[in-house]
Design a protein around this motif. Structure first.
Motif, PDB file in Angstrom:
ATOM      1  N   THR A 258       0.852  -1.186   0.000  1.00 39.55           N
ATOM      2  CA  THR A 258       0.000   0.000   0.000  1.00 39.55           C
ATOM      3  C   THR A 258       0.887   1.235   0.000  1.00 39.55           C
ATOM      4  OG1 THR A 258      -1.710  -1.156   1.233  1.00 39.55           O
ATOM      5  CG2 THR A 258      -1.785   1.250   1.294  1.00 39.55           C
ATOM      6  N   CYS A 259       0.512   2.218  -0.809  1.00 46.96           N
ATOM      7  CA  CYS A 259       1.270   3.467  -0.882  1.00 46.96           C
ATOM      8  C   CYS A 259       0.325   4.640  -0.660  1.00 46.96           C
ATOM      9  CB  CYS A 259       1.942   3.615  -2.240  1.00 46.96           C
ATOM     10  SG  CYS A 259       3.188   2.369  -2.575  1.00 46.96           S
ATOM     11  N   VAL A 260       0.831   5.677  -0.025  1.00 47.94           N
ATOM     12  CA  VAL A 260       0.066   6.895   0.208  1.00 47.94           C
ATOM     13  C   VAL A 260       0.718   8.023  -0.581  1.00 47.94           C
ATOM     14  CG1 VAL A 260      -0.633   8.591   1.936  1.00 47.94           C
ATOM     15  CG2 VAL A 260      -0.730   6.167   2.479  1.00 47.94           C
ATOM     16  N   VAL A 261      -0.105   8.760  -1.317  1.00 48.75           N
ATOM     17  CA  VAL A 261       0.379   9.884  -2.115  1.00 48.75           C
ATOM     18  C   VAL A 261       0.626  11.092  -1.218  1.00 48.75           C
ATOM     19  CG1 VAL A 261      -0.244  11.534  -3.933  1.00 48.75           C
ATOM     20  CG2 VAL A 261      -0.837   9.118  -4.187  1.00 48.75           C
ATOM     21  N   VAL A 262       1.789  11.719  -1.416  1.00 50.40           N
ATOM     22  CA  VAL A 262       2.094  13.001  -0.786  1.00 50.40           C
ATOM     23  C   VAL A 262       2.116  14.004  -1.944  1.00 50.40           C
ATOM     24  CG1 VAL A 262       3.685  14.298   0.680  1.00 50.40           C
ATOM     25  CG2 VAL A 262       3.510  11.793   0.930  1.00 50.40           C
ATOM     26  N   PRO A 263       1.043  14.784  -2.105  1.00 50.30           N
ATOM     27  CA  PRO A 263       0.935  15.661  -3.270  1.00 50.30           C
ATOM     28  C   PRO A 263       2.078  16.671  -3.377  1.00 50.30           C
ATOM     29  CG  PRO A 263      -1.163  15.516  -2.122  1.00 50.30           C
ATOM     30  CD  PRO A 263      -0.117  14.895  -1.229  1.00 50.30           C
ATOM     31  N   LYS A 264       2.400  17.029  -4.620  1.00 49.43           N
ATOM     32  CA  LYS A 264       3.458  18.008  -4.856  1.00 49.43           C
ATOM     33  C   LYS A 264       3.174  19.296  -4.090  1.00 49.43           C
ATOM     34  CE  LYS A 264       1.229  19.357  -9.130  1.00 49.43           C
ATOM     35  NZ  LYS A 264       1.231  19.138 -10.549  1.00 49.43           N
TER      36      LYS A 264
ATOM     37  N   HIS B 215       1.603  18.496   1.980  1.00 53.34           N
ATOM     38  CA  HIS B 215       1.971  17.593   3.064  1.00 53.34           C
ATOM     39  C   HIS B 215       0.792  16.707   3.448  1.00 53.34           C
ATOM     40  CE1 HIS B 215       0.043  21.000   5.055  1.00 53.34           C
ATOM     41  NE2 HIS B 215      -0.388  20.099   5.919  1.00 53.34           N
ATOM     42  N   VAL B 216       1.083  15.660   4.183  1.00 56.99           N
ATOM     43  CA  VAL B 216       0.036  14.841   4.805  1.00 56.99           C
ATOM     44  C   VAL B 216       0.367  14.769   6.291  1.00 56.99           C
ATOM     45  CG1 VAL B 216      -0.649  13.526   2.757  1.00 56.99           C
ATOM     46  CG2 VAL B 216       1.206  12.691   4.167  1.00 56.99           C
ATOM     47  N   ASP B 217      -0.602  15.147   7.127  1.00 53.30           N
ATOM     48  CA  ASP B 217      -0.396  15.167   8.574  1.00 53.30           C
ATOM     49  C   ASP B 217      -0.296  13.769   9.163  1.00 53.30           C
ATOM     50  OD1 ASP B 217      -0.309  17.937   8.733  1.00 53.30           O
ATOM     51  OD2 ASP B 217      -2.481  18.092   8.975  1.00 53.30           O
ATOM     52  N   SER B 218      -0.831  12.790   8.444  1.00 56.36           N
ATOM     53  CA  SER B 218      -0.695  11.386   8.845  1.00 56.36           C
ATOM     54  C   SER B 218      -0.578  10.545   7.584  1.00 56.36           C
ATOM     55  CB  SER B 218      -1.909  10.918   9.651  1.00 56.36           C
ATOM     56  OG  SER B 218      -1.844   9.516   9.856  1.00 56.36           O
ATOM     57  N   LEU B 219       0.335   9.601   7.592  1.00 53.88           N
ATOM     58  CA  LEU B 219       0.501   8.704   6.449  1.00 53.88           C
ATOM     59  C   LEU B 219      -0.555   7.592   6.444  1.00 53.88           C
ATOM     60  CD1 LEU B 219       4.390   8.508   6.305  1.00 53.88           C
ATOM     61  CD2 LEU B 219       2.869   9.513   4.583  1.00 53.88           C
ATOM     62  N   GLY B 220      -1.560   7.710   7.289  1.00 56.20           N
ATOM     63  CA  GLY B 220      -2.696   6.785   7.293  1.00 56.20           C
ATOM     64  C   GLY B 220      -2.277   5.337   7.375  1.00 56.20           C
ATOM     65  N   PRO B 221      -2.637   4.526   6.365  1.00 59.76           N
ATOM     66  CA  PRO B 221      -2.363   3.088   6.428  1.00 59.76           C
ATOM     67  C   PRO B 221      -0.882   2.716   6.409  1.00 59.76           C
ATOM     68  CG  PRO B 221      -3.220   3.671   4.274  1.00 59.76           C
ATOM     69  CD  PRO B 221      -3.332   4.901   5.132  1.00 59.76           C
ATOM     70  N   VAL B 222      -0.001   3.654   6.061  1.00 62.10           N
ATOM     71  CA  VAL B 222       1.428   3.332   6.082  1.00 62.10           C
ATOM     72  C   VAL B 222       2.166   4.077   7.196  1.00 62.10           C
ATOM     73  CG1 VAL B 222       1.473   2.717   3.635  1.00 62.10           C
ATOM     74  CG2 VAL B 222       2.156   5.014   4.320  1.00 62.10           C
ATOM     75  N   ALA B 223       1.429   4.782   8.063  1.00 61.45           N
ATOM     76  CA  ALA B 223       2.056   5.431   9.214  1.00 61.45           C
ATOM     77  C   ALA B 223       2.638   4.352  10.116  1.00 61.45           C
ATOM     78  CB  ALA B 223       1.045   6.277   9.979  1.00 61.45           C
ATOM     79  N   ASN B 224       3.918   4.478  10.419  1.00 62.75           N
ATOM     80  CA  ASN B 224       4.645   3.483  11.214  1.00 62.75           C
ATOM     81  C   ASN B 224       4.578   2.088  10.603  1.00 62.75           C
ATOM     82  OD1 ASN B 224       5.413   5.467  13.118  1.00 62.75           O
ATOM     83  ND2 ASN B 224       3.394   5.310  14.030  1.00 62.75           N
ATOM     84  N   ASN B 225       4.356   2.033   9.309  1.00 66.36           N
ATOM     85  CA  ASN B 225       4.341   0.798   8.533  1.00 66.36           C
ATOM     86  C   ASN B 225       4.910   1.107   7.149  1.00 66.36           C
ATOM     87  OD1 ASN B 225       3.809  -1.861   7.783  1.00 66.36           O
ATOM     88  ND2 ASN B 225       1.795  -1.337   6.992  1.00 66.36           N
ATOM     89  N   ASN B 226       6.007   1.846   7.102  1.00 68.33           N
ATOM     90  CA  ASN B 226       6.577   2.330   5.852  1.00 68.33           C
ATOM     91  C   ASN B 226       7.939   1.680   5.579  1.00 68.33           C
ATOM     92  OD1 ASN B 226       6.963   4.198   8.243  1.00 68.33           O
ATOM     93  ND2 ASN B 226       8.732   4.671   6.974  1.00 68.33           N
ATOM     94  N   VAL B 227       8.184   1.400   4.296  1.00 65.91           N
ATOM     95  CA  VAL B 227       9.435   0.727   3.929  1.00 65.91           C
ATOM     96  C   VAL B 227      10.167   1.453   2.801  1.00 65.91           C
ATOM     97  CG1 VAL B 227      10.436  -1.459   3.137  1.00 65.91           C
ATOM     98  CG2 VAL B 227       8.482  -1.484   4.687  1.00 65.91           C
ATOM     99  N   SER B 228       9.445   2.162   1.922  1.00 70.21           N
ATOM    100  CA  SER B 228      10.101   2.781   0.768  1.00 70.21           C
ATOM    101  C   SER B 228       9.394   4.080   0.382  1.00 70.21           C
ATOM    102  CB  SER B 228      10.108   1.805  -0.409  1.00 70.21           C
ATOM    103  OG  SER B 228       8.797   1.411  -0.773  1.00 70.21           O
ATOM    104  N   GLN B 229      10.109   4.898  -0.430  1.00 74.04           N
ATOM    105  CA  GLN B 229       9.515   6.129  -0.975  1.00 74.04           C
ATOM    106  C   GLN B 229       9.870   6.225  -2.449  1.00 74.04           C
ATOM    107  OE1 GLN B 229      11.544   8.986   1.642  1.00 74.04           O
ATOM    108  NE2 GLN B 229      12.523   9.871  -0.174  1.00 74.04           N
ATOM    109  N   LEU B 230       8.911   6.764  -3.225  1.00 71.96           N
ATOM    110  CA  LEU B 230       9.049   6.781  -4.677  1.00 71.96           C
ATOM    111  C   LEU B 230       8.532   8.089  -5.259  1.00 71.96           C
ATOM    112  CD1 LEU B 230       9.441   5.204  -7.456  1.00 71.96           C
ATOM    113  CD2 LEU B 230       7.059   4.500  -7.170  1.00 71.96           C
ATOM    114  N   TRP B 231       9.209   8.541  -6.293  1.00 74.31           N
ATOM    115  CA  TRP B 231       8.738   9.652  -7.129  1.00 74.31           C
ATOM    116  C   TRP B 231       8.262   9.022  -8.426  1.00 74.31           C
ATOM    117  CZ3 TRP B 231       8.960  14.434  -4.906  1.00 74.31           C
ATOM    118  CH2 TRP B 231       9.780  14.574  -3.803  1.00 74.31           C
ATOM    119  N   PRO B 232       6.978   8.664  -8.533  1.00 75.85           N
ATOM    120  CA  PRO B 232       6.491   7.944  -9.732  1.00 75.85           C
ATOM    121  C   PRO B 232       6.456   8.797 -10.984  1.00 75.85           C
ATOM    122  CG  PRO B 232       4.667   8.404  -8.246  1.00 75.85           C
ATOM    123  CD  PRO B 232       5.914   8.915  -7.577  1.00 75.85           C
TER     124      PRO B 232
END
Length: 149
Positions: free
Chosen positions: A123-129, A132-149
């Motif tokens: 699962t990935c959460v979009v951080v808009p250009k 910001h996002v105040d909470s990463l929701g489903p990946v908050a404290n469950n994050n492994v990678s970051q991508l610029w698609p």
């Protein structure tokens, strides 16, 4: 080019999007140096993604303008990526893996995503250009990678 399909969450709605060729390389430029703040322009990379240890953009953070396929390895100098900048010391020195709770995207022309799996999977959460996002929701404290698609 990544052949995987990344599941993105936007406004509570899940949808699938192909993980296209990396726009921002995960290879570190010899000229790139980690710094102490989040920037809109980072030596031509187009802006940092700043992941924060706590919700609401609080606590220590990692500012980085490129893809990170796995927070457990590949940091400059070797080893795991760590929160190196602090806000009252919260989270300073801890690994980013499964510890980021919010994020700022300082790129003005490109969305970023934070994912629950290595190599931009799960699962990935979009951080808009430029937002910001105040909470990463489903990946908050469950994050492994970051991508610029």
């Amino acid at each position: 080019m990544l052949a995987a399909v990344v599941s993105l969450i936007v406004g509570g709605i899940a949808f699938a999007a192909p993980a296209s060729a990396d726009v921002k390389s995960s290879a570190v430029s010899p000229a790139f140096v980690l710094h102490n703040d989040c920037r809109h322009s980072d030596q031509g990379f187009g802006g940092d993604l700043c992941v924060h240890w706590d919700v609401n953009l609080k606590g220590s953070f990692l500012a980085y303008p490129l893809n990170i396929p796995d927070y457990r390895s590949g940091a400059p100098g070797g080893g795991a990526w760590k929160f190196g900048h602090n806000d009252n010391g919260k989270g300073a020195g801890q690994g980013v893996y499964h510890n980021a709770a919010s994020a700022d995207n300082f790129a003005t022309n490109q969305d970023a995503v934070v994912c629950s799996g290595a190599n931009y999977g799960g699962t990935c959460v979009v951080v808009p250009k430029n937002w910001h996002v105040d909470s990463l929701g489903p990946v908050a404290n469950n994050n492994v990678s970051q991508l610029w698609p």
